[in-house]
Design a protein around this motif. Structure first.
Motif, PDB file in Angstrom:
ATOM      1  N   ILE A  61       0.852  -1.186   0.000  1.00 39.44           N
ATOM      2  CA  ILE A  61       0.000   0.000   0.000  1.00 39.44           C
ATOM      3  C   ILE A  61       0.891   1.239   0.000  1.00 39.44           C
ATOM      4  O   ILE A  61       1.712   1.421   0.898  1.00 39.44           O
ATOM      5  CB  ILE A  61      -0.947  -0.013   1.218  1.00 39.44           C
ATOM      6  N   ASP A  62       0.711   2.064  -1.007  1.00 43.47           N
ATOM      7  CA  ASP A  62       1.527   3.268  -1.172  1.00 43.47           C
ATOM      8  C   ASP A  62       0.599   4.434  -1.526  1.00 43.47           C
ATOM      9  O   ASP A  62       0.681   4.996  -2.613  1.00 43.47           O
ATOM     10  CB  ASP A  62       2.565   3.034  -2.280  1.00 43.47           C
ATOM     11  N   ARG A  63      -0.307   4.733  -0.591  1.00 43.62           N
ATOM     12  CA  ARG A  63      -1.282   5.801  -0.801  1.00 43.62           C
ATOM     13  C   ARG A  63      -1.808   6.236   0.565  1.00 43.62           C
ATOM     14  O   ARG A  63      -1.701   5.490   1.539  1.00 43.62           O
ATOM     15  CB  ARG A  63      -2.425   5.325  -1.679  1.00 43.62           C
ATOM     16  N   TYR A  81       3.267  -3.924   8.289  1.00 46.45           N
ATOM     17  CA  TYR A  81       4.683  -3.559   8.304  1.00 46.45           C
ATOM     18  C   TYR A  81       4.829  -2.206   7.628  1.00 46.45           C
ATOM     19  O   TYR A  81       4.686  -2.079   6.419  1.00 46.45           O
ATOM     20  CB  TYR A  81       5.515  -4.629   7.596  1.00 46.45           C
ATOM     21  N   TRP A  82       5.115  -1.195   8.430  1.00 43.98           N
ATOM     22  CA  TRP A  82       5.150   0.198   7.969  1.00 43.98           C
ATOM     23  C   TRP A  82       6.556   0.633   7.585  1.00 43.98           C
ATOM     24  O   TRP A  82       7.479   0.547   8.383  1.00 43.98           O
ATOM     25  CB  TRP A  82       4.633   1.115   9.070  1.00 43.98           C
ATOM     26  N   PHE A  83       6.695   1.138   6.361  1.00 45.62           N
ATOM     27  CA  PHE A  83       7.907   1.839   5.958  1.00 45.62           C
ATOM     28  C   PHE A  83       7.776   3.306   6.370  1.00 45.62           C
ATOM     29  O   PHE A  83       8.709   3.912   6.867  1.00 45.62           O
ATOM     30  CB  PHE A  83       8.110   1.753   4.438  1.00 45.62           C
ATOM     31  N   SER A  84       6.561   3.865   6.117  1.00 42.86           N
ATOM     32  CA  SER A  84       6.292   5.256   6.443  1.00 42.86           C
ATOM     33  C   SER A  84       4.798   5.400   6.702  1.00 42.86           C
ATOM     34  O   SER A  84       4.005   4.920   5.891  1.00 42.86           O
ATOM     35  CB  SER A  84       6.707   6.142   5.267  1.00 42.86           C
ATOM     36  N   GLY A  99       0.929  12.534   5.747  1.00 42.53           N
ATOM     37  CA  GLY A  99       2.199  12.517   5.038  1.00 42.53           C
ATOM     38  C   GLY A  99       2.313  11.303   4.137  1.00 42.53           C
ATOM     39  O   GLY A  99       1.322  10.717   3.710  1.00 42.53           O
ATOM     40  N   ASP A 100       3.569  10.935   3.839  1.00 41.76           N
ATOM     41  CA  ASP A 100       3.816   9.772   2.987  1.00 41.76           C
ATOM     42  C   ASP A 100       3.406   8.497   3.715  1.00 41.76           C
ATOM     43  O   ASP A 100       3.738   8.301   4.880  1.00 41.76           O
ATOM     44  CB  ASP A 100       5.302   9.687   2.628  1.00 41.76           C
TER      45      ASP A 100
END
Length: 148
Positions: free
Chosen positions: A39-41, A68-71, A48-49
């Protein structure tokens, strides 16, 4: 007005290392790997991002979404007591507390000191808490004969 119908969906669990979490839950506790979403939204409750992996795992009727969070980066601490508000643990029935605890240690878990309630007779419940790699508590229970 009649009551709405609710169907159980899943439990979400934030993790800091997806590989370690999968080793513990899949290899250790026997969950099966399910769908995975990158998920990139923007999503609710974030700003934020946003970039995360949503990995579903299943064991019997229990469906868990490992997040699992990158950002943004994960914040906070998991529950450390059963009397802490919110979700305090997941529970699993086992036949041998010591063997199950040792097995989960081999798969990245940590036995929580002071949580082993030794049973004095075969007719008592025996409990041990093990923390997953991020500290989420897993309760292992050995039930007396006939209680399953």
């Amino acid at each position: 007005m009649s009551a709405p119908v609710f169907s159980v969906s899943h439990t979400g669990l934030c993790v800091t290392d997806l590989d370690k979490a999968l080793r513990f839950y899949v290899d250790g506790l026997g969950f099966e790997v399910g769908p995975k979403y990158d998920i990139d939204r923007p999503i609710s409750e974030t700003s934020g991002d946003v970039h995360l992996i949503s990995q579903f795992i299943k064991r019997d009727a229990l469906l868990v979404e490992l997040l699992y969070w990158f950002s943004p980066q994960p914040i906070g601490e998991p529950s450390a007591r059963r009397y802490q508000l919110g979700l305090t643990h997941l529970s699993f029935v086992v036949d041998d507390i010591a063997a199950a605890g040792a097995w989960l240690e081999q798969h990245g878990g940590t036995i929580v000191p002071g949580t082993h309630s030794h049973s004095l007779t075969p007719n008592e419940v025996e409990i041990l808490f093990v923390a997953d790699p991020d500290g989420t508590r897993i309760e292992l229970m050995r039930l007396p004969n006939g209680m399953r």
